[in-house]
Scaffold this motif. Structure first.
Motif, PDB file in Angstrom:
ATOM      1  N   LYS A 101      27.560  22.909  18.345  1.00  0.00           N
ATOM      2  CA  LYS A 101      27.523  21.848  18.989  1.00  0.00           C
ATOM      3  C   LYS A 101      28.317  20.457  18.128  1.00  0.00           C
ATOM      4  CE  LYS A 101      25.514  23.557  22.453  1.00  0.00           C
ATOM      5  NZ  LYS A 101      26.141  23.673  23.974  1.00  0.00           N
ATOM      6  N   SER A 102      28.238  20.857  16.866  1.00  0.00           N
ATOM      7  CA  SER A 102      28.794  19.682  15.948  1.00  0.00           C
ATOM      8  C   SER A 102      29.904  20.178  15.320  1.00  0.00           C
ATOM      9  CB  SER A 102      27.552  18.812  15.376  1.00  0.00           C
ATOM     10  OG  SER A 102      27.097  19.811  14.560  1.00  0.00           O
ATOM     11  N   LYS A 103      30.174  21.449  14.984  1.00  0.00           N
ATOM     12  CA  LYS A 103      31.013  22.143  13.832  1.00  0.00           C
ATOM     13  C   LYS A 103      31.593  23.327  14.313  1.00  0.00           C
ATOM     14  CE  LYS A 103      31.014  23.529   9.173  1.00  0.00           C
ATOM     15  NZ  LYS A 103      30.303  23.607   7.712  1.00  0.00           N
ATOM     16  N   SER A 104      32.930  23.294  14.231  1.00  0.00           N
ATOM     17  CA  SER A 104      33.476  24.646  14.829  1.00  0.00           C
ATOM     18  C   SER A 104      33.116  25.848  13.941  1.00  0.00           C
ATOM     19  CB  SER A 104      35.155  24.501  14.511  1.00  0.00           C
ATOM     20  OG  SER A 104      35.643  23.372  15.333  1.00  0.00           O
ATOM     21  N   VAL A 105      32.853  27.025  14.686  1.00  0.00           N
ATOM     22  CA  VAL A 105      32.755  28.312  14.310  1.00  0.00           C
ATOM     23  C   VAL A 105      33.461  29.370  14.629  1.00  0.00           C
ATOM     24  CG1 VAL A 105      30.719  30.168  14.120  1.00  0.00           C
ATOM     25  CG2 VAL A 105      30.301  27.654  14.246  1.00  0.00           C
ATOM     26  N   ARG A 106      34.082  30.147  13.815  1.00  0.00           N
ATOM     27  CA  ARG A 106      35.222  30.859  14.054  1.00  0.00           C
ATOM     28  C   ARG A 106      35.171  32.391  14.170  1.00  0.00           C
ATOM     29  NH1 ARG A 106      40.005  27.795  14.690  1.00  0.00           N
ATOM     30  NH2 ARG A 106      41.388  28.980  15.688  1.00  0.00           N
ATOM     31  N   VAL A 107      35.482  33.173  14.908  1.00  0.00           N
ATOM     32  CA  VAL A 107      35.255  34.705  14.874  1.00  0.00           C
ATOM     33  C   VAL A 107      36.529  35.019  15.031  1.00  0.00           C
ATOM     34  CG1 VAL A 107      34.287  36.448  16.243  1.00  0.00           C
ATOM     35  CG2 VAL A 107      33.242  34.310  15.966  1.00  0.00           C
ATOM     36  N   ALA A 108      37.098  36.421  14.433  1.00  0.00           N
ATOM     37  CA  ALA A 108      38.262  37.083  14.346  1.00  0.00           C
ATOM     38  C   ALA A 108      37.834  38.354  15.085  1.00  0.00           C
ATOM     39  CB  ALA A 108      38.776  37.240  13.029  1.00  0.00           C
ATOM     40  N   HIS A 109      38.642  38.735  16.172  1.00  0.00           N
ATOM     41  CA  HIS A 109      38.592  39.925  16.770  1.00  0.00           C
ATOM     42  C   HIS A 109      40.108  40.718  16.603  1.00  0.00           C
ATOM     43  CE1 HIS A 109      37.620  42.240  20.635  1.00  0.00           C
ATOM     44  NE2 HIS A 109      37.593  43.269  19.563  1.00  0.00           N
ATOM     45  N   PHE A 110      39.892  41.636  15.513  1.00  0.00           N
ATOM     46  CA  PHE A 110      40.912  42.378  15.342  1.00  0.00           C
ATOM     47  C   PHE A 110      40.957  43.817  16.077  1.00  0.00           C
ATOM     48  CE2 PHE A 110      40.900  39.817  11.600  1.00  0.00           C
ATOM     49  CZ  PHE A 110      42.300  39.313  11.514  1.00  0.00           C
ATOM     50  N   GLY A 111      42.102  44.405  16.664  1.00  0.00           N
ATOM     51  CA  GLY A 111      41.964  45.708  17.294  1.00  0.00           C
ATOM     52  C   GLY A 111      43.284  46.151  17.667  1.00  0.00           C
ATOM     53  N   ASP A 112      43.349  47.434  18.543  1.00  0.00           N
ATOM     54  CA  ASP A 112      44.598  48.201  18.731  1.00  0.00           C
ATOM     55  C   ASP A 112      44.886  47.520  20.194  1.00  0.00           C
ATOM     56  OD1 ASP A 112      42.951  49.594  20.287  1.00  0.00           O
ATOM     57  OD2 ASP A 112      42.716  50.959  18.900  1.00  0.00           O
ATOM     58  N   ASN A 129      24.479  47.243   7.790  1.00  0.00           N
ATOM     59  CA  ASN A 129      24.188  46.069   7.183  1.00  0.00           C
ATOM     60  C   ASN A 129      23.983  45.079   8.117  1.00  0.00           C
ATOM     61  OD1 ASN A 129      23.517  43.944   5.556  1.00  0.00           O
ATOM     62  ND2 ASN A 129      25.410  43.945   4.176  1.00  0.00           N
ATOM     63  N   THR A 130      23.029  44.636   8.801  1.00  0.00           N
ATOM     64  CA  THR A 130      22.949  43.710   9.823  1.00  0.00           C
ATOM     65  C   THR A 130      22.452  42.245   9.258  1.00  0.00           C
ATOM     66  OG1 THR A 130      20.750  44.130  10.666  1.00  0.00           O
ATOM     67  CG2 THR A 130      22.444  45.080  11.696  1.00  0.00           C
ATOM     68  N   ALA A 131      21.867  42.462   7.974  1.00  0.00           N
ATOM     69  CA  ALA A 131      21.535  41.108   7.496  1.00  0.00           C
ATOM     70  C   ALA A 131      22.657  40.122   7.147  1.00  0.00           C
ATOM     71  CB  ALA A 131      20.859  41.629   6.104  1.00  0.00           C
ATOM     72  N   GLN A 132      23.604  40.736   6.846  1.00  0.00           N
ATOM     73  CA  GLN A 132      24.839  39.744   6.546  1.00  0.00           C
ATOM     74  C   GLN A 132      25.237  39.036   7.724  1.00  0.00           C
ATOM     75  OE1 GLN A 132      28.813  41.951   6.624  1.00  0.00           O
ATOM     76  NE2 GLN A 132      28.119  43.457   8.027  1.00  0.00           N
ATOM     77  N   LEU A 133      24.538  39.146   9.113  1.00  0.00           N
ATOM     78  CA  LEU A 133      24.882  38.565  10.340  1.00  0.00           C
ATOM     79  C   LEU A 133      24.393  37.212  10.337  1.00  0.00           C
ATOM     80  CD1 LEU A 133      24.774  41.239  13.025  1.00  0.00           C
ATOM     81  CD2 LEU A 133      26.724  39.754  12.634  1.00  0.00           C
ATOM     82  N   ARG A 134      23.461  36.923   9.204  1.00  0.00           N
ATOM     83  CA  ARG A 134      22.693  35.762   9.176  1.00  0.00           C
ATOM     84  C   ARG A 134      23.429  34.520   9.132  1.00  0.00           C
ATOM     85  NH1 ARG A 134      18.272  38.474   4.861  1.00  0.00           N
ATOM     86  NH2 ARG A 134      17.170  39.539   6.184  1.00  0.00           N
ATOM     87  N   ASN A 135      24.536  34.669   8.072  1.00  0.00           N
ATOM     88  CA  ASN A 135      25.313  33.363   8.156  1.00  0.00           C
ATOM     89  C   ASN A 135      26.062  33.025   9.512  1.00  0.00           C
ATOM     90  OD1 ASN A 135      24.961  32.967   5.445  1.00  0.00           O
ATOM     91  ND2 ASN A 135      26.697  34.341   4.737  1.00  0.00           N
ATOM     92  N   PHE A 136      26.345  34.097  10.212  1.00  0.00           N
ATOM     93  CA  PHE A 136      27.116  33.717  11.434  1.00  0.00           C
ATOM     94  C   PHE A 136      26.016  32.893  12.555  1.00  0.00           C
ATOM     95  CE2 PHE A 136      27.724  35.427  15.983  1.00  0.00           C
ATOM     96  CZ  PHE A 136      28.957  34.638  16.160  1.00  0.00           C
ATOM     97  N   PHE A 137      24.834  33.651  12.342  1.00  0.00           N
ATOM     98  CA  PHE A 137      23.694  33.040  13.322  1.00  0.00           C
ATOM     99  C   PHE A 137      23.396  31.724  12.996  1.00  0.00           C
ATOM    100  CE2 PHE A 137      22.086  37.678  14.030  1.00  0.00           C
ATOM    101  CZ  PHE A 137      23.340  38.063  14.964  1.00  0.00           C
ATOM    102  N   GLU A 138      23.320  31.389  11.670  1.00  0.00           N
ATOM    103  CA  GLU A 138      23.058  30.073  11.090  1.00  0.00           C
ATOM    104  C   GLU A 138      24.163  29.225  11.589  1.00  0.00           C
ATOM    105  OE1 GLU A 138      20.296  28.948   9.756  1.00  0.00           O
ATOM    106  OE2 GLU A 138      19.436  30.639  10.036  1.00  0.00           O
ATOM    107  N   ALA A 139      25.589  29.602  11.352  1.00  0.00           N
ATOM    108  CA  ALA A 139      26.599  28.888  11.860  1.00  0.00           C
ATOM    109  C   ALA A 139      26.670  28.471  13.261  1.00  0.00           C
ATOM    110  CB  ALA A 139      27.892  29.346  11.341  1.00  0.00           C
TER     111      ALA A 139
END
Length: 445
Positions: free
Chosen positions: A100-111, A85-95
């Protein structure tokens, strides 16, 4: 004749040949006579052997000979798209268009593959370079990777924190924060974060956000760059609280003191320079990812008020890859984890990064552990059943039996345990992943 006094040795591995000192005077020297000093001219200063410029020339020639005989290393990494489901990435791409004017957050969980900010640091740097941002983001209070984390110097008082996590133990039943960790000061406890020059976008910050819960009526003390002590009150009560500490300018270090015993359950802090992209590193050593269920959905929703993640990356699997033929239980438990994140962050895209290749020795050769292939298939099925995306790191490495190529690359990309990536390998993984992510971005335009 000056070569007689220059000691040179260089080994060309491919042709088993060593360049050593050649002494033109060896046949006429008395072996019992000490070699004369090179500054034998009376009335002249001592000659620096390095000033003869012979050593660099000889070594450079040897290196060129080495390169001539060396077989080229095969290119590591295969272009591998994000699927599912790559369509769900649209919100991230829009963000990120507004980063440049608003914070965008990414979480990376792993071992342990992402401990010490490995992989995450390079994903962060690539995103901040492309979309803007300056700051490391999330940092824990008591962490296991402080001795080898290079992106931030992290220290804390020893012996006066009660710490618990999903990947160790939790005898007092502390509530976990988003990192599946918690720490309670025993009195006169402190934590300190300091930037390093290792990464271009992590050299300073102007804002520190502290996250905690169940605070007593009390205050913390803090200093930026060793300056004057400042004090700020904690907000008592349940629920995840955010305390914002602002520096007067660009800061490189902050120390936070917790003078009162059990004054709060502290989860962590975020070092920032608004606006831009922040990629938070959440390593769970020795964990399969299923223990993220110990972070309640209610807590995740509390954090969502402050950290509205647009992309959540889940990179697990290595710690359950063994002599198993059925990963149904793993799919079932990870489905719960994914559903919890969906409930708390409904606008976030979720991307699984599959387990990478891991070798086992068979005779004199290193081959892919058969369990890895079964696990990769289980993870692809997990992505399908939960309707999220997946990027196969196993395929991106080159598929079956690819780990030896990474171990034997020049320079090496993985350690000789044939399991773990080194710094260069982590950088390569991040490069392959972000290339796949940006390819999806380009498709969405």
């Amino acid at each position: 004749m000056a070569l007689s006094f220059v000691k040179v040795e260089y080994f060309i591995e491919r042709i088993n040949f060593t360049i050593r000192t050649f002494d033109l005077l060896s046949d006429i020297k008395d072996i019992n006579v000490e070699e004369p000093a090179i500054n034998f001219l009376v009335g002249t200063p001592a000659v620096n052997k390095a000033s003869l410029n012979i050593i660099p020339l000889v070594i450079e020639a040897a290196k060129r000979a080495d390169e001539l005989f060396r077989e080229p290393s095969p290119a590591q990494g295969v272009k591998t798209p994000i699927i599912g489901n790559t369509a769900q990435l649209r919100n991230f791409f829009e963000a990120v268009k507004l980063a440049k004017s608003k914070s965008v957050r990414v979480a990376h969980f792993g071992d342990s593959a992402i401990e010490g900010d490995l992989i995450t640091a390079d994903i962060r740097e690539t995103m901040q370079n492309k979309f803007g941002g300056n700051g490391v983001g999330w940092l824990g209070i008591v962490s296991q990777d402080i001795t080898f984390r290079l992106t931030t110097k992290h220290s804390f008082s020893q012996g006066n924190w009660d710490a618990a996590s999903a990947y160790t133990n939790n005898p007092k039943g502390l509530p976990f924060g988003i990192s599946a960790e918690a720490a309670v000061p025993k009195g006169n406890a402190w934590v300190q974060y300091e930037t390093t020059p290792m990464r271009r976008y992590l050299r300073d910050f102007n804002t520190v956000k502290l996250y905690y819960t169940n605070a007593k009526t009390s205050s913390i003390n803090y200093t930026f760059d060793g300056g004057s002590k400042q004090t700020m009150a904690l907000k008592p009560g349940a629920g995840v609280q955010e305390l914002i500490l602002k520096a007067a300018g660009k800061a490189k270090k902050i120390r936070i003191d917790f003078p009162v015993a059990e004054q709060a359950v502290v989860f962590g802090a975020s070092l920032e320079n608004d606006p831009g992209v922040y990629v938070d590193n959440f390593p769970l050593r020795g964990n399969s990812g299923v223990d993220l269920q110990q972070v309640s959905t209610a807590t995740l929703k509390e954090f969502a008020k402050y950290m509205d993640y647009k992309l959540i990356i889940l990179e697990f699997g290595l710690n359950i890859a063994g002599n198993k033929t059925d990963y149904t239980w793993y799919e079932r438990e990870m489905t719960k984890v994914i559903n919890n994140f969906k409930a708390a962050f409904p606008k976030a895209a979720i991307v699984l990064i599959s387990v990478h290749d891991k070798s086992m020795k068979k005779g004199s050769e290193f081959i892919t552990d058969p369990a890895i292939i079964r696990l990769v298939n289980a993870q692809k099925n997990l992505a399908k059943t939960t309707d999220v995306a997946i990027w196969s790191l196993f395929d991106a490495m080159g598929g079956q039996n690819s780990m030896p190529l990474w171990v034997n690359a020049n320079p090496p990309l993985a350690f000789k345990d044939y399991i773990h990536f080194n710094d260069q390998g982590a950088k390569k993984v991040a490069q392959l992943f972000t290339e796949a992510l940006f390819e999806q971005l380009n498709k969405s335009k």
